[in-house]
Design a protein around this motif. Sequence first.
Motif, mmCIF file in Angstrom:
data_model
loop_
_atom_site.group_PDB
_atom_site.id
_atom_site.type_symbol
_atom_site.label_atom_id
_atom_site.label_comp_id
_atom_site.label_asym_id
_atom_site.label_seq_id
_atom_site.Cartn_x
_atom_site.Cartn_y
_atom_site.Cartn_z
ATOM 1 N N ARG A 180 25.233 67.753 16.306
ATOM 2 C CA ARG A 180 25.781 68.547 15.332
ATOM 3 C C ARG A 180 27.112 67.803 14.905
ATOM 4 O O ARG A 180 28.087 67.430 15.742
ATOM 5 C CB ARG A 180 26.004 69.759 15.698
ATOM 6 N N ARG A 181 27.694 67.617 13.450
ATOM 7 C CA ARG A 181 28.807 67.281 12.979
ATOM 8 C C ARG A 181 29.784 68.310 13.225
ATOM 9 O O ARG A 181 29.447 69.582 13.530
ATOM 10 C CB ARG A 181 28.787 66.863 11.674
ATOM 11 N N PRO A 182 30.955 67.939 13.062
ATOM 12 C CA PRO A 182 32.014 68.998 13.447
ATOM 13 C C PRO A 182 31.976 70.175 12.465
ATOM 14 O O PRO A 182 32.266 71.400 12.623
ATOM 15 C CB PRO A 182 33.424 68.186 13.064
ATOM 16 N N ASP A 183 31.295 69.964 11.268
ATOM 17 C CA ASP A 183 31.065 71.039 10.265
ATOM 18 C C ASP A 183 29.866 71.886 10.515
ATOM 19 O O ASP A 183 29.583 72.871 9.629
ATOM 20 C CB ASP A 183 31.118 70.544 8.757
ATOM 21 N N GLY A 184 29.209 71.645 11.606
ATOM 22 C CA GLY A 184 27.954 72.109 11.832
ATOM 23 C C GLY A 184 26.609 71.735 11.262
ATOM 24 O O GLY A 184 25.543 71.856 11.782
ATOM 25 N N SER A 185 26.770 70.725 10.506
ATOM 26 C CA SER A 185 25.751 69.862 9.927
ATOM 27 C C SER A 185 24.688 69.251 10.808
ATOM 28 O O SER A 185 25.413 68.538 11.715
ATOM 29 C CB SER A 185 25.778 69.163 8.647
ATOM 30 N N GLY A 257 31.013 61.299 11.508
ATOM 31 C CA GLY A 257 32.009 61.759 11.052
ATOM 32 C C GLY A 257 33.316 62.146 11.741
ATOM 33 O O GLY A 257 34.361 62.868 11.573
ATOM 34 N N ARG A 274 33.189 63.397 21.715
ATOM 35 C CA ARG A 274 32.942 63.790 20.444
ATOM 36 C C ARG A 274 31.558 63.846 19.853
ATOM 37 O O ARG A 274 31.288 64.444 19.079
ATOM 38 C CB ARG A 274 33.948 63.036 19.264
#
Length: 436
Positions: A180-185, A257, A274
């Motif tokens: 998962r990216r930090p934005d949840g995607s 990202g 991360r």
Amino acid sequence: MIEPVEDLCARLIRFDTTNRGHGQATGERAAAELVADRLTDAGLKPRLLERAPGRSNVVTRVSGARPELPALLVHAHLDVVPADADEWAVHPFAGEIRDGWVWGRGAVDMKDMVATVLTVAARWAEEGRVPERDVVLAFVADEEDTGFYGAHWLVDDHADLFEGCAAAIGESGGHTVPVRRPDGSLVRLYPVGTAERGVSHLLLTATGRAGHGSRRNDDNAVVKLVDALHRLAAHPWPVRLTPAVRAFIERTAAALGVPVDLATEEGVAATIARFGPAAKLVENTVRNSTRPTVLSAGYKVNVIPSVAQAQVDTRVLPGTQDDLLADVDRLLGPGVRREFISHQPPVQARVDSPWFDAMAVALRTHDPAAVVVPYCMGGGTDAKAFSRLGVECFGFAPLLLPEGFDYRAMAHGVDERVPVDGLRFGVEVLDRFLSG
């Protein structure tokens, strides 16, 4: 009609091909005979080769439409590590298909790839297709120990079988790592092995003066050994970013990202932290390692022995071996000598090459959102044998895996299993890659 890949995988699992190491193995013969039968059914002429009775290897060559092209080797091992049935939800050699999963020892390590490769060969035969280049298929024994009965023996005694092979694919790569990216995607990473740490298993021997346990002894072999092991275990091996590791970190960070800082060891650690589940792919390959695993000394509590020994699992990054061994010798100190139990140098292929690009295309053909990244394997595979022939070796055994599935825990773990949909995806990706 072609047998479904999941049924073939389950059938292969039902052969108990347990390898306990030190030459103690159930044997690969029964599984090898099934493999040879499937290859014969596909119109090929497999050779079954054994260094010792029951320790079977199967090798065949699929002739391509353009034999002038460099040939490709596909290798997979038939043996598996032991499994304790009492710890499993299903019997490890039942080869049970349940709720969309194939269960059993070898489901991901690596009878899954044996099944997907055989399915591709059967498909080619049924559809009257041939690959562009020659493809050598090698199903080998003894990978889970030393390769003495398998890949290393084939390279030493039957190198002609691999004539013209410029590249090879094997286990430990090409599988989905959902992150998962930090934005949840969601990002679906597909790591392809372009390097492996070397294996330099060490035997340490400390010598001293034997004596009574109640008396002072300043030449105690056990104390010398324990002190040396403590220095080895506590030593902070420095971060060394090899091409595969650096590329993995940079490309994974870009896909997710997240910021990258490779200027310091602290920055490297923060960057990897991360990566979520993908951190496991790189955290063990940013540095060398020396981990004590076996101790042996003494025979009676009141006797100080004259000899004490230990075994140390030492893993070496490409290009670092001389520095590592020099540091090991310094840390051991006087009175402790080292020797190799096994010594297999690191493996390193090009991070950017036409082979890697073709693997990426095959994955993206069947998963357009695939983010394909190179990585360095922390352990070892039969690539260490085949690379001795000058073959460029990659870890590429494609599988589609769901989020939350701990693939790395399956190999050598309890309740090993592989999704049926993942196997079917693997067949499609391998067909695309091997046909080109």
